[in-house]
Design a protein around this motif. Structure first.
Motif, PDB file in Angstrom:
ATOM      1  N   GLN A 144     -62.242  97.325  29.207  1.00 19.43           N
ATOM      2  CA  GLN A 144     -61.004  97.893  29.754  1.00 19.43           C
ATOM      3  C   GLN A 144     -61.244  99.318  30.277  1.00 19.43           C
ATOM      4  O   GLN A 144     -60.745  99.690  31.360  1.00 19.43           O
TER       5      GLN A 144
ATOM      6  N   THR B 131     -55.666  89.240  33.387  1.00 23.30           N
ATOM      7  CA  THR B 131     -55.419  88.315  32.272  1.00 23.30           C
ATOM      8  C   THR B 131     -56.012  88.919  31.007  1.00 23.30           C
ATOM      9  O   THR B 131     -56.875  89.798  31.071  1.00 23.30           O
ATOM     10  N   PRO B 132     -55.579  88.466  29.846  1.00 20.51           N
ATOM     11  CA  PRO B 132     -56.215  88.913  28.611  1.00 20.51           C
ATOM     12  C   PRO B 132     -57.683  88.460  28.564  1.00 20.51           C
ATOM     13  O   PRO B 132     -58.073  87.479  29.211  1.00 20.51           O
TER      14      PRO B 132
ATOM     15  N   ALA C 213     -62.140  86.891  31.624  1.00 22.42           N
ATOM     16  CA  ALA C 213     -60.887  87.479  32.113  1.00 22.42           C
ATOM     17  C   ALA C 213     -60.905  87.527  33.635  1.00 22.42           C
ATOM     18  O   ALA C 213     -61.964  87.667  34.262  1.00 22.42           O
TER      19      ALA C 213
END
Length: 369
Positions: free
Chosen positions: A242, A254-255, A271
Motif C-alpha cells: 500500500q 480491490t483488497p 489485488a
C-alpha cells in the motif's frame, strides 16, 4: 571339499532312516587297528555310537531351530528395514522443509526470538537422536552379519572336528572327550547369542517407537510455527504494498487477498490496481520472511510460467497485464540480481521497492515489451 552343517544334517537323517548303514559307516571310518582291537573295546564302541547318535540328533534339532529362528529373524528384519526406510524418507522431507524455512525463521521479529531458539534446539536434538538411531541400526546390522558369519564358521569347525575325531579315534580318545565338552560349550554360547539377538531386536523396536513419537512432536511444532509466521509476513506485505503504490501515485482497487491454486501452489497477495499512468493491472505477490535467489526462481517457474497455474488464475478472473512482485522482510544478496534478471519486482520491508516490477502477459507467461 569341506563338510558343511547341511551335509552333516543330511547324514544324520540318512542314518536315522537306515540304521544298518551305521555299521558300514563305522567300518569305513575306523582304521584297521581299531577293527583288530580286543573284545573289551566293544562296550566302548557301543557307547561311542550311542553318543554319536545323540550328538547327531542334537545337531539335527539345533539345525531346525536355527533355520526357524533365522526365517523369523529375516522376516522381522525386512519389516524393520521397511519401517526404517519410511522413517528415513519422512525425516529427509522434514529436514528439507526445515532447511528451506530456517533462514526465514531466524529473521522473524525480536519478540519471537526466544521461541525460535527453543525450536532450533529441539530440531538439533531430534537430528542427533535420528543420527544416533541410524548409527545404532548400522551397528545392529553389523552385529547380525558378524553373528551369521560366526555361526557358519562354528558349524564348519564342528564338521571339521568330527572328521578329525573319527580319523584319529583309536589314538585320541581323550581328545574326543575334550571335544565333546567344547561342543557343548559352543552350543551353549550359540544359544546365549541367539537370546542376545532377540533382546537387541526388541530394543530396536523400542527405539523406533521413540523416534516416531518425536517425529509427531516435531510436525506439530512446525505446524504451529507456520501458523505464526505466515499471517504476520502477509500483514507486513499488505502494508508495504500500500505504501509503495501510494508513493507511485497509483491506488489499489480491490483488497489484497491470497489465492490457492489447487495443489500447484499459492499466490500470497492478489489485488487489482490502477497505475500512475491510469492503466489497470493485477498485482501478483509472493511473500516470504526472507527472500533468496531460489525464491525468485520458484515464483517465476511455479506461477508466472507454469501453464496450469496461469490457467487457474485466468479462470478466477485474473487477466493481462500483471505486475509480479516478491515481498520479504529480509534479503539475501543473490536475490537482488535474480529479481533483476527475472524482471520481477522486489519489495523488501522498510527498504521499499528495490527492483521495480515490469508488466507481464499472464496468457503468454513472459514480460511485455
Amino acid at each position: 571339499m569341506a563338510l558343511t552343517a547341511e551335509d552333516l544334517r543330511d547324514l544324520v537323517v540318512l542314518l536315522e532312516a537306515h540304521p544298518e548303514w551305521r555299521k558300514v559307516l563305522w567300518a569305513l571310518l575306523a582304521s584297521e587297528e581299531v577293527l583288530r582291537m580286543p573284545t573289551e573295546l566293544a562296550e566302548l564302541r557301543a557307547e561311542t555310537e550311542r553318543r554319536f547318535t545323540e550328538l547327531a540328533e542334537a545337531v539335527r534339532r539345533l539345525s531346525e531351530l536355527f533355520i526357524a529362528h533365522r526365517q523369523e529373524f529375516l522376516a522381522q528384519q525386512a519389516h524393520t528395514d521397511a519401517r526404517l526406510t519410511e522413517l528415513t524418507e519422512t525425516v529427509r522431507r522434514l529436514s528439507e522443509l526445515f532447511i528451506a524455512h530456517r533462514q526465514e525463521f531466524l529473521a522473524y521479529q525480536a519478540q519471537t526470538e526466544a521461541r525460535l531458539m527453543e525450536l532450533s534446539a529441539a530440531v538439533r536434538n531430534l537430528a542427533e537422536e535420528v543420527r544416533a538411531l541410524a548409527e545404532a541400526q548400522r551397528r545392529t546390522e553389523e552385529s547380525l552379519a558378524a553373528h551369521r558369519a560366526e555361526t557358519d564358521r562354528r558349524f564348519a569347525e564342528l564338521a571339521e572336528a568330527q572328521r578329525r575325531h573319527y580319523e584319529e579315534f583309536a589314538a585320541h580318545r581323550q581328545e574326543f572327550l575334550a571335544y565333546r565338552e567344547e561342543t557343548d560349550r559352543r552350543f551353549a554360547e550359540l544359544s546365549a547369542e541367539v537370546r542376545a539377538l532377540a533382546q537387541a531386536q526388541r530394543r530396536t523396536e523400542e527405539i523406533l517407537q521413540q523416534v516416531l513419537l518425536r517425529q509427531e512432536q516435531f510436525q506439530r511444532t512446525l505446524d504451529h510455527f507456520g501458523q505464526i509466521i505466515g499471517p504476520i509476513t502477509e500483514e507486513h506485505m499488505v502494508q508495504a504494498l500500500q505504501e509503495w503504490i501510494a508513493q507511485q501515485g497509483g491506488m489499489l482497487l480491490t483488497p489484497v487477498v491470497s489465492m490457492t491454486l489447487d495443489g500447484l501452489g499459492e499466490v500470497d497477495g492478489l489485488a487489482r490496481a490502477r497505475l500512475p499512468d491510469g492503466q489497470e493491472a493485477w498485482l501478483l505477490i509472493s511473500a516470504k520472511a526472507k527472500v533468496w535467489a531460489r525464491t525468485i526462481t520458484e515464483f517465476v517457474e511455479r506461477i508466472l510460467r507454469h501453464p496450469e497455474a496461469r490457467e487457474r488464475l485466468q479462470a478466477q478472473g485474473v487477466g493481462d497485464p500483471v505486475l509480479p512482485v516478491v515481498f520479504g522482510r529480509a534479503l539475501d544478496h543473490r536475490a537482488l540480481e535474480a529479481a533483476q534478471r527475472a524482471q520481477v519486482g522486489l519489495l523488501i520491508g522498510r527498504q521499499g521497492m528495490l527492483v521495480p516490477p515490469v508488466l507481464w502477459s499472464l496468457s503468454e507467461g513472459k514480460p511485455l515489451g
